[in-house]
Motif scaffolding. Structure first.
Motif, PDB file in Angstrom:
ATOM      1  N   PRO A   1       0.826  -1.195   0.000  1.00  0.00           N
ATOM      2  CA  PRO A   1       0.000   0.000   0.000  1.00  0.00           C
ATOM      3  C   PRO A   1       0.869   1.258   0.000  1.00  0.00           C
ATOM      4  CG  PRO A   1      -0.365  -1.317   1.996  1.00  0.00           C
ATOM      5  CD  PRO A   1       0.681  -1.996   1.211  1.00  0.00           C
ATOM      6  N   ASP A   2       0.296   2.347  -0.466  1.00  0.00           N
ATOM      7  CA  ASP A   2       1.047   3.600  -0.550  1.00  0.00           C
ATOM      8  C   ASP A   2       0.963   4.320   0.790  1.00  0.00           C
ATOM      9  OD1 ASP A   2       2.372   5.809  -1.403  1.00  0.00           O
ATOM     10  OD2 ASP A   2       0.734   6.621  -2.612  1.00  0.00           O
ATOM     11  N   PHE A   3       1.962   4.083   1.645  1.00  0.00           N
ATOM     12  CA  PHE A   3       1.975   4.671   2.998  1.00  0.00           C
ATOM     13  C   PHE A   3       2.555   6.079   2.924  1.00  0.00           C
ATOM     14  CE2 PHE A   3       3.677   5.423   7.250  1.00  0.00           C
ATOM     15  CZ  PHE A   3       2.653   4.961   8.064  1.00  0.00           C
ATOM     16  N   LYS A   4       1.747   7.074   3.305  1.00  0.00           N
ATOM     17  CA  LYS A   4       2.190   8.473   3.198  1.00  0.00           C
ATOM     18  C   LYS A   4       2.905   8.908   4.481  1.00  0.00           C
ATOM     19  CE  LYS A   4      -0.177   9.795  -0.697  1.00  0.00           C
ATOM     20  NZ  LYS A   4      -0.054   8.611  -1.510  1.00  0.00           N
ATOM     21  N   ILE A   5       4.070   9.582   4.326  1.00  0.00           N
ATOM     22  CA  ILE A   5       4.792  10.112   5.482  1.00  0.00           C
ATOM     23  C   ILE A   5       4.753  11.637   5.410  1.00  0.00           C
ATOM     24  CG2 ILE A   5       7.024  10.213   6.685  1.00  0.00           C
ATOM     25  CD1 ILE A   5       7.618   7.447   5.376  1.00  0.00           C
ATOM     26  N   ALA A   6       4.084  12.244   6.398  1.00  0.00           N
ATOM     27  CA  ALA A   6       3.850  13.701   6.361  1.00  0.00           C
ATOM     28  C   ALA A   6       5.150  14.498   6.349  1.00  0.00           C
ATOM     29  CB  ALA A   6       2.984  14.098   7.551  1.00  0.00           C
ATOM     30  N   SER A   7       6.169  14.027   7.096  1.00  0.00           N
ATOM     31  CA  SER A   7       7.412  14.801   7.238  1.00  0.00           C
ATOM     32  C   SER A   7       8.272  14.786   5.966  1.00  0.00           C
ATOM     33  CB  SER A   7       8.233  14.246   8.404  1.00  0.00           C
ATOM     34  OG  SER A   7       8.596  12.899   8.113  1.00  0.00           O
ATOM     35  N   GLY A   8       7.921  13.906   5.011  1.00  0.00           N
ATOM     36  CA  GLY A   8       8.710  13.830   3.777  1.00  0.00           C
ATOM     37  C   GLY A   8       9.952  12.958   3.898  1.00  0.00           C
ATOM     38  N   LYS A   9      10.110  12.300   5.066  1.00  0.00           N
ATOM     39  CA  LYS A   9      11.259  11.393   5.240  1.00  0.00           C
ATOM     40  C   LYS A   9      11.079  10.153   4.370  1.00  0.00           C
ATOM     41  CE  LYS A   9      12.350  12.341  10.102  1.00  0.00           C
ATOM     42  NZ  LYS A   9      12.187  11.813  11.466  1.00  0.00           N
ATOM     43  N   LYS A 133      -7.890   4.568   5.079  1.00  0.00           N
ATOM     44  CA  LYS A 133      -6.523   5.086   4.958  1.00  0.00           C
ATOM     45  C   LYS A 133      -5.955   4.934   3.542  1.00  0.00           C
ATOM     46  CE  LYS A 133      -2.037   5.179   7.159  1.00  0.00           C
ATOM     47  NZ  LYS A 133      -1.912   6.542   7.672  1.00  0.00           N
ATOM     48  N   TYR A 134      -6.186   3.776   2.932  1.00  0.00           N
ATOM     49  CA  TYR A 134      -5.543   3.496   1.638  1.00  0.00           C
ATOM     50  C   TYR A 134      -6.495   3.598   0.446  1.00  0.00           C
ATOM     51  CZ  TYR A 134      -1.917   1.923   4.777  1.00  0.00           C
ATOM     52  OH  TYR A 134      -0.975   1.876   5.774  1.00  0.00           O
ATOM     53  N   GLY A 135      -7.803   3.704   0.729  1.00  0.00           N
ATOM     54  CA  GLY A 135      -8.782   3.812  -0.352  1.00  0.00           C
ATOM     55  C   GLY A 135      -9.636   2.565  -0.463  1.00  0.00           C
ATOM     56  N   GLU A 136     -10.956   2.779  -0.572  1.00  0.00           N
ATOM     57  CA  GLU A 136     -11.926   1.670  -0.696  1.00  0.00           C
ATOM     58  C   GLU A 136     -11.552   0.700  -1.822  1.00  0.00           C
ATOM     59  OE1 GLU A 136     -15.125   0.863   0.525  1.00  0.00           O
ATOM     60  OE2 GLU A 136     -15.171   2.370   2.110  1.00  0.00           O
ATOM     61  N   ASP A 137     -11.012   1.273  -2.914  1.00  0.00           N
ATOM     62  CA  ASP A 137     -10.741   0.455  -4.099  1.00  0.00           C
ATOM     63  C   ASP A 137      -9.385  -0.256  -4.036  1.00  0.00           C
ATOM     64  OD1 ASP A 137      -9.311   2.806  -4.201  1.00  0.00           O
ATOM     65  OD2 ASP A 137      -9.644   3.168  -6.343  1.00  0.00           O
ATOM     66  N   LYS A 138      -8.673  -0.066  -2.906  1.00  0.00           N
ATOM     67  CA  LYS A 138      -7.330  -0.659  -2.803  1.00  0.00           C
ATOM     68  C   LYS A 138      -7.223  -1.738  -1.732  1.00  0.00           C
ATOM     69  CE  LYS A 138      -5.178   3.602  -4.481  1.00  0.00           C
ATOM     70  NZ  LYS A 138      -6.339   4.496  -4.458  1.00  0.00           N
ATOM     71  N   VAL A 139      -8.340  -2.035  -1.077  1.00  0.00           N
ATOM     72  CA  VAL A 139      -8.334  -3.029   0.011  1.00  0.00           C
ATOM     73  C   VAL A 139      -9.492  -4.002  -0.212  1.00  0.00           C
ATOM     74  CG1 VAL A 139      -8.552  -3.378   2.516  1.00  0.00           C
ATOM     75  CG2 VAL A 139      -7.385  -1.341   1.649  1.00  0.00           C
ATOM     76  N   GLY A 229      -7.444 -13.510   5.408  1.00  0.00           N
ATOM     77  CA  GLY A 229      -6.657 -12.781   4.403  1.00  0.00           C
ATOM     78  C   GLY A 229      -7.276 -11.490   3.896  1.00  0.00           C
ATOM     79  N   VAL A 230      -6.469 -10.438   3.935  1.00  0.00           N
ATOM     80  CA  VAL A 230      -6.849  -9.138   3.370  1.00  0.00           C
ATOM     81  C   VAL A 230      -5.716  -8.724   2.448  1.00  0.00           C
ATOM     82  CG1 VAL A 230      -7.277  -6.688   3.904  1.00  0.00           C
ATOM     83  CG2 VAL A 230      -8.184  -8.472   5.401  1.00  0.00           C
ATOM     84  N   VAL A 231      -6.052  -8.143   1.299  1.00  0.00           N
ATOM     85  CA  VAL A 231      -5.018  -7.730   0.359  1.00  0.00           C
ATOM     86  C   VAL A 231      -5.093  -6.216   0.178  1.00  0.00           C
ATOM     87  CG1 VAL A 231      -6.390  -8.065  -1.740  1.00  0.00           C
ATOM     88  CG2 VAL A 231      -3.950  -8.403  -1.821  1.00  0.00           C
ATOM     89  N   MET A 232      -3.904  -5.582   0.101  1.00  0.00           N
ATOM     90  CA  MET A 232      -3.849  -4.124  -0.083  1.00  0.00           C
ATOM     91  C   MET A 232      -2.915  -3.811  -1.238  1.00  0.00           C
ATOM     92  SD  MET A 232      -3.353  -2.693   3.716  1.00  0.00           S
ATOM     93  CE  MET A 232      -3.933  -3.508   5.158  1.00  0.00           C
ATOM     94  N   SER A 233      -3.238  -2.757  -1.988  1.00  0.00           N
ATOM     95  CA  SER A 233      -2.398  -2.436  -3.142  1.00  0.00           C
ATOM     96  C   SER A 233      -2.194  -0.929  -3.279  1.00  0.00           C
ATOM     97  CB  SER A 233      -3.047  -2.980  -4.410  1.00  0.00           C
ATOM     98  OG  SER A 233      -4.255  -2.292  -4.647  1.00  0.00           O
ATOM     99  N   PRO A 234      -1.153  -0.519  -4.021  1.00  0.00           N
ATOM    100  CA  PRO A 234      -0.900   0.908  -4.211  1.00  0.00           C
ATOM    101  C   PRO A 234      -1.849   1.552  -5.229  1.00  0.00           C
ATOM    102  CG  PRO A 234       0.809  -0.392  -5.287  1.00  0.00           C
ATOM    103  CD  PRO A 234      -0.080  -1.363  -4.566  1.00  0.00           C
ATOM    104  N   LEU A 235      -2.282   0.781  -6.232  1.00  0.00           N
ATOM    105  CA  LEU A 235      -3.222   1.266  -7.238  1.00  0.00           C
ATOM    106  C   LEU A 235      -4.553   0.547  -7.014  1.00  0.00           C
ATOM    107  CD1 LEU A 235      -0.880   1.043 -10.381  1.00  0.00           C
ATOM    108  CD2 LEU A 235      -1.521   3.122  -9.157  1.00  0.00           C
ATOM    109  N   PRO A 236      -5.636   0.988  -7.668  1.00  0.00           N
ATOM    110  CA  PRO A 236      -6.892   0.243  -7.504  1.00  0.00           C
ATOM    111  C   PRO A 236      -6.676  -1.246  -7.776  1.00  0.00           C
ATOM    112  CG  PRO A 236      -7.300   2.265  -8.714  1.00  0.00           C
ATOM    113  CD  PRO A 236      -5.814   2.187  -8.514  1.00  0.00           C
ATOM    114  N   LEU A 237      -7.295  -2.085  -6.955  1.00  0.00           N
ATOM    115  CA  LEU A 237      -7.060  -3.535  -7.042  1.00  0.00           C
ATOM    116  C   LEU A 237      -7.392  -4.108  -8.413  1.00  0.00           C
ATOM    117  CD1 LEU A 237      -8.224  -4.758  -3.547  1.00  0.00           C
ATOM    118  CD2 LEU A 237      -6.043  -5.316  -4.613  1.00  0.00           C
TER     119      LEU A 237
END
Length: 284
Positions: A1-9, A133-139, A229-237
């Motif tokens: 999944p596309d985990f966002k880091i607010a601080s930009g690290k 957090k990651y989007g309805e279409d990505k989980v 089992g749950v699957v998560m992806s960076p783009l729509p599944l």
């Protein structure tokens, strides 16, 4: 999944920061042996590129704790000092002499696997949080295929051929239930149950049912939802896997099973969200 880091690290920098913050949270002294262990683990995690995975799991468990959802982690991950400092596990592996390598080492080809247990009456809340957090279409939950086992195949064939219920019921009850490690097959049942073999040899109807059931044994019968089992992806599944609604329900499930969805197939991140009744009982 596309985990966002607010601080930009970067993922690795963020993981390092959160790990070292754990010393204060746990009121643990930063001794040279502990520091050496943490640096060793962080290097393996960085070289393998798994930092985002630890951040995702850490975030899920943080949400559970903040919302009073009882959780437990099991398995080889208890050997990681990094996960202890992140608040993922609650066992100090150095105190209990637990090795990190059983969980993750440079030679292990597959990704780390952290099984998360949640109180079963609140598991759906955790899946909902992941969707927010990651989007309805990505989980989505992972589909699993139910296959025709010996007993079921006999019942289904008898029913489909229009025999009375008692015919299929009588035959299927003659087939013993398989033991762990040895799934029951019709052929094996014929070997160990003389009455079944005799019925097959002497009764025309029984022979017809069993011959057909043998051809169907092991075939996929239906799709259902994998227990954990749950699957998560960076783009729509839908970019990776076909989806469908569960049978008679609204849950979105993958039309691929867990083996095809995971690292040996499509390569998506498969997470285990296990609902445990014991945790619900303890919580109550």
């Amino acid at each position: 999944p596309d985990f966002k880091i607010a601080s930009g690290k970067s993922y690795d920098e963020e993981l390092r920061t959160l790990t070292y913050q754990g010393f204060n949270k746990l009121q643990l002294k930063e001794t040279p042996p502990i520091k050496e262990r943490v640096e060793y683990e962080l290097k393996i995690i960085k070289d393998k590129g798994y930092a985002p995975y630890f951040l995702v799991v850490g975030d899920l468990l943080r949400h559970a704790k903040e919302n009073g959802i009882l959780t437990a982690i099991r398995g080889s991950v208890a050997g990681s000092m990094t996960t202890y400092l992140l608040g993922i596990t609650n066992v100090d592996p150095i105190e209990y002499k637990l090795p990190f390598e059983r969980f993750l080492n440079p030679f292990r080809p597959s990704p780390p696997d952290i099984d998360m247990d949640f109180a079963d009456n609140r598991r759906d809340e955790m899946i909902e949080y992941a969707k927010q957090k990651y989007g309805e279409d990505k989980v989505a939950q992972i589909g699993t295929f139910g296959t025709m086992m010996a007993r079921g195949a006999v019942r289904d064939v008898a029913r489909a051929l229009g025999y009375p219920y008692t015919v299929g019921d009588r035959l299927s009850k003659m087939i013993p239930i398989g033991s762990q490690g040895i799934p029951m097959t019709i052929d094996y049942a014929m070997e160990i149950v003389p009455e079944l073999k005799e019925a097959y040899e002497k009764e025309k109807d029984t022979k017809e049912i069993i011959d057909l059931a043998k051809k169907l044994e092991g075939c996929v019968r239906h799709i259902s939802v994998h227990a954990a089992g749950v699957v998560m992806s960076p783009l729509p599944l839908t970019e990776y896997v076909p989806l469908q609604k569960e049978t008679n329900g609204e849950k979105i499930v993958t039309q691929y099973d867990m083996y095809t969805v995971g690292e040996d197939g499509v390569g998506l991140l498969k997470m285990d969200f296990l609902g445990l009744r014991n945790l619900t009982i303890i919580q109550e």
